[in-house]
Design a protein around this motif. Structure first.
Motif, mmCIF file in Angstrom:
data_model
loop_
_atom_site.group_PDB
_atom_site.id
_atom_site.type_symbol
_atom_site.label_atom_id
_atom_site.label_comp_id
_atom_site.label_asym_id
_atom_site.label_seq_id
_atom_site.Cartn_x
_atom_site.Cartn_y
_atom_site.Cartn_z
ATOM 1 N N PRO A 59 0.826 -1.206 0.000
ATOM 2 C CA PRO A 59 0.000 0.000 0.000
ATOM 3 C C PRO A 59 0.863 1.260 0.000
ATOM 4 N N ILE A 60 0.299 2.354 -0.453
ATOM 5 C CA ILE A 60 1.029 3.624 -0.508
ATOM 6 C C ILE A 60 1.482 4.009 0.896
ATOM 7 N N GLY A 61 2.790 4.237 1.057
ATOM 8 C CA GLY A 61 3.353 4.659 2.328
ATOM 9 C C GLY A 61 3.723 3.539 3.270
ATOM 10 N N TYR A 62 3.365 2.302 2.944
ATOM 11 C CA TYR A 62 3.588 1.172 3.857
ATOM 12 C C TYR A 62 5.077 0.914 4.079
ATOM 13 N N LEU A 63 5.831 0.757 3.009
ATOM 14 C CA LEU A 63 7.259 0.448 3.152
ATOM 15 C C LEU A 63 8.007 1.601 3.792
ATOM 16 N N GLN A 64 7.604 2.830 3.486
ATOM 17 C CA GLN A 64 8.248 3.993 4.094
ATOM 18 C C GLN A 64 8.077 3.970 5.619
ATOM 19 N N ARG A 65 6.879 3.617 6.079
ATOM 20 C CA ARG A 65 6.634 3.568 7.521
ATOM 21 C C ARG A 65 7.403 2.425 8.163
ATOM 22 N N ILE A 66 7.486 1.280 7.519
ATOM 23 C CA ILE A 66 8.292 0.176 8.046
ATOM 24 C C ILE A 66 9.745 0.614 8.207
ATOM 25 N N ARG A 67 10.281 1.306 7.208
ATOM 26 C CA ARG A 67 11.659 1.795 7.265
ATOM 27 C C ARG A 67 11.850 2.748 8.443
ATOM 28 N N GLU A 68 10.902 3.649 8.659
ATOM 29 C CA GLU A 68 10.985 4.604 9.771
ATOM 30 C C GLU A 68 11.039 3.886 11.113
ATOM 31 N N ILE A 69 10.191 2.891 11.283
ATOM 32 C CA ILE A 69 10.156 2.172 12.558
ATOM 33 C C ILE A 69 11.448 1.388 12.763
ATOM 34 N N CYS A 70 11.960 0.757 11.706
ATOM 35 C CA CYS A 70 13.237 0.037 11.822
ATOM 36 C C CYS A 70 14.362 0.988 12.208
ATOM 37 N N ASP A 71 14.418 2.134 11.567
ATOM 38 C CA ASP A 71 15.476 3.109 11.865
ATOM 39 C C ASP A 71 15.404 3.582 13.314
ATOM 40 N N ALA A 72 14.200 3.797 13.809
ATOM 41 C CA ALA A 72 14.035 4.309 15.169
ATOM 42 C C ALA A 72 14.413 3.278 16.220
ATOM 43 N N ASN A 73 14.491 2.006 15.819
ATOM 44 C CA ASN A 73 14.735 0.945 16.797
ATOM 45 C C ASN A 73 15.944 0.084 16.466
ATOM 46 N N ASP A 74 16.786 0.541 15.536
ATOM 47 C CA ASP A 74 18.005 -0.190 15.156
ATOM 48 C C ASP A 74 17.718 -1.630 14.732
ATOM 49 N N ILE A 75 16.626 -1.819 14.016
ATOM 50 C CA ILE A 75 16.249 -3.137 13.496
ATOM 51 C C ILE A 75 16.598 -3.191 12.013
ATOM 52 N N LEU A 76 17.206 -4.293 11.575
ATOM 53 C CA LEU A 76 17.558 -4.441 10.172
ATOM 54 C C LEU A 76 16.304 -4.698 9.329
ATOM 55 N N LEU A 77 16.265 -4.089 8.157
ATOM 56 C CA LEU A 77 15.178 -4.312 7.210
ATOM 57 C C LEU A 77 15.712 -5.132 6.046
ATOM 58 N N VAL A 78 15.102 -6.290 5.820
ATOM 59 C CA VAL A 78 15.500 -7.204 4.745
ATOM 60 C C VAL A 78 14.418 -7.197 3.675
ATOM 61 N N PHE A 79 14.802 -6.883 2.440
ATOM 62 C CA PHE A 79 13.892 -7.002 1.306
ATOM 63 C C PHE A 79 14.184 -8.308 0.576
ATOM 64 N N ASP A 80 13.167 -9.137 0.475
ATOM 65 C CA ASP A 80 13.256 -10.355 -0.334
ATOM 66 C C ASP A 80 12.891 -9.964 -1.765
ATOM 67 N N ASP A 81 13.914 -9.737 -2.578
ATOM 68 C CA ASP A 81 13.731 -9.300 -3.955
ATOM 69 C C ASP A 81 13.917 -10.447 -4.947
ATOM 70 N N VAL A 82 13.736 -11.682 -4.474
ATOM 71 C CA VAL A 82 13.959 -12.842 -5.329
ATOM 72 C C VAL A 82 13.053 -12.792 -6.557
#
Length: 439
Positions: A230-253
């Motif tokens: 959805p529009i804005g979904y990945l951007q918000r996931i990235r923001e939350i990961c950044d705020a909590n030092d969590i790695l974000l993995v994209f499965d681009d297979v």
């Protein structure tokens, strides 16, 4: 001299993800392929509507890939990747890094998308261990498909992929998938479901950010039937990961190499992950190969923690960076550039979208989701979930088209060399198959 592949028995081969008993009663065998078309054992011509398994955007049996592999194997058929190397693997890693975001330049070769996911899990663990952290939880999503190794099955949000395998990894937390019934038959990114990114914050509030190592996301959930973010979904996931030092993995297979726009999902959606997995189109499907690409800082943390002269990451595969696979990869990336295939895919995407959406008037079609050169056509289940999809895939083959089905979702993913006439042929054969299915 050709290979003698005649057989009087189909019994010995246990076919993956297939109704073995049904298949062996009425086999669907491919004996030859070239470009967009395959030939079955009865002599019928089949247009490939899913690029194999999303693997072959440049077409089957591309002569430049065949020649590159042939030449490489005249010099090297195998080199141990443990403590030794060869030039092709370094050359391919360099070419891959030129396609990925600027901050991601470290490439670890594997042999499949499934191995790429397990490797990404282990790299995330090694990274946090090197930092002195015990982040032992991982976040995935419902309807996620991350391969079939134990790590990927543990992250899987598809119940049939988990049902027979109870001994999976613990400490995996699932967010909801993003598909809702609010935006049916809406091409591209939808508005509904973006709020489900907050599921990640809820997991953090429940378990503590300090326990969570990484979030695994298919930017477009592919095997489940093409669920664009959805529009804005990945951007918000990235923001939350950044705020909590969590790695974000994209499965681009599935999503990588131009399938959903741009070179990878990071280009298509403007969100850069910390780790990317890839496979399939890396070699145009010619030879099994995958890769994991990480931010430079992750590589530096893991390698700098080890003593000089010692092994930094106790992980790898016998066939990591195999010479023939690397040759196929180098040839494939050159073809994508020389033939402008990513641009061709982008230019064809609007016509493809319009063509697929024309199926929305069919009485058996529940929803259609499209993005780039991929679309999911979801059928109403009958007489039970998945049965209509299995029958549709079989019948479509004999009507002259291959399309990958997951449950009742047909996933169209044309090759980038497809012309408008090929797209039209695919939609005509898809509709003809639907017309012939029992109600």
């Amino acid at each position: 001299m050709g290979l003698d592949v005649k057989s009087n028995s189909l019994e010995e081969f246990w076919i993956p993800f297939t109704d073995n008993r049904g298949f062996k009663k009425d086999p669907r065998l491919v004996v030859k392929a070239e470009g967009l078309y395959m030939t079955d054992h009865r002599g019928g011509q089949i247009i490939d509507g899913s690029s194999g398994l999303f693997c072959s955007p440049a077409g089957h049996c591309h002569p430049k890939i065949i020649e590159a592999v042939h030449q490489s194997m005249q010099q090297l058929t195998y080199v141990s990747p443990f403590g030794t190397g060869h030039g092709l693997s370094f050359a391919l890693a360099e070419q891959v890094s030129r396609l990925t975001p600027d901050s991601m330049n470290k490439v670890f070769f594997v042999n499949s998308g499934s191995e790429a996911i397990d490797t990404a899990l282990k790299i995330a663990m090694a990274y946090h261990t090197a930092k002195g952290e015990n982040r032992h939880r991982f976040i995935s999503r419902e309807r996620a498909y991350h391969g079939v190794n134990i790590g990927g099955v543990s992250l899987s949000g598809l119940v049939n992929n988990r049902r027979a395998f109870p001994s999976v990894m613990p400490n995996v937390v699932f967010m909801r998938h993003t598909w809702t019934e609010d935006d049916l038959f809406t091409p591209g990114q939808r508005a509904g479901g973006a709020d489900r990114a907050e599921d990640l914050q809820r997991a953090i509030d429940n378990f503590g950010a300090e326990t969570i190592g990484a979030v695994f996301i298919e930017p477009v959930a592919g095997s489940t039937g093409t669920l664009p973010p959805p529009i804005g979904y990945l951007q918000r996931i990235r923001e939350i990961c950044d705020a909590n030092d969590i790695l974000l993995v994209f499965d681009d297979v599935i999503c990588g190499f131009g399938r959903v726009g741009g070179k990878f999902s990071a280009d298509a959606f403007g969100v850069v992950p910390d780790i990317m997995t890839m496979a399939k189109a890396l070699t145009n499907g010619a030879i099994p190969m995958g890769a994991v690409v990480v931010r430079d800082e992750i590589y530096d943390v893991v390698t700098d923690k080890a003593a000089m002269g010692g092994i930094e990451l106790f992980h790898g595969y016998t066939y990591s960076g195999h010479p023939a696979a690397c040759a196929a990869g180098l040839a494939s990336l050159a073809i994508y550039q020389e033939e402008g295939l990513f641009d061709r895919a982008k230019d064809m995407a609007p016509y493809f979208e319009q063509a697929v959406m024309s199926l929305s008037d069919h009485e058996l079609v529940k929803d259609i989701r499209t993005i780039g050169m991929m679309a999911g056509v979801e059928l109403y289940p009958h007489p039970k979930p998945g049965a209509r999809g299995v029958l549709a895939q079989t019948e479509m083959f004999w009507k002259g088209m291959h399309v990958k089905f997951t449950g009742d979702n047909g996933i169209l993913a044309p090759m980038y060399i497809a012309e408008r006439a090929h797209i039209d042929e695919m939609i005509t054969k898809f509709r003809a198959t639907l017309d012939a299915l029992p109600r």
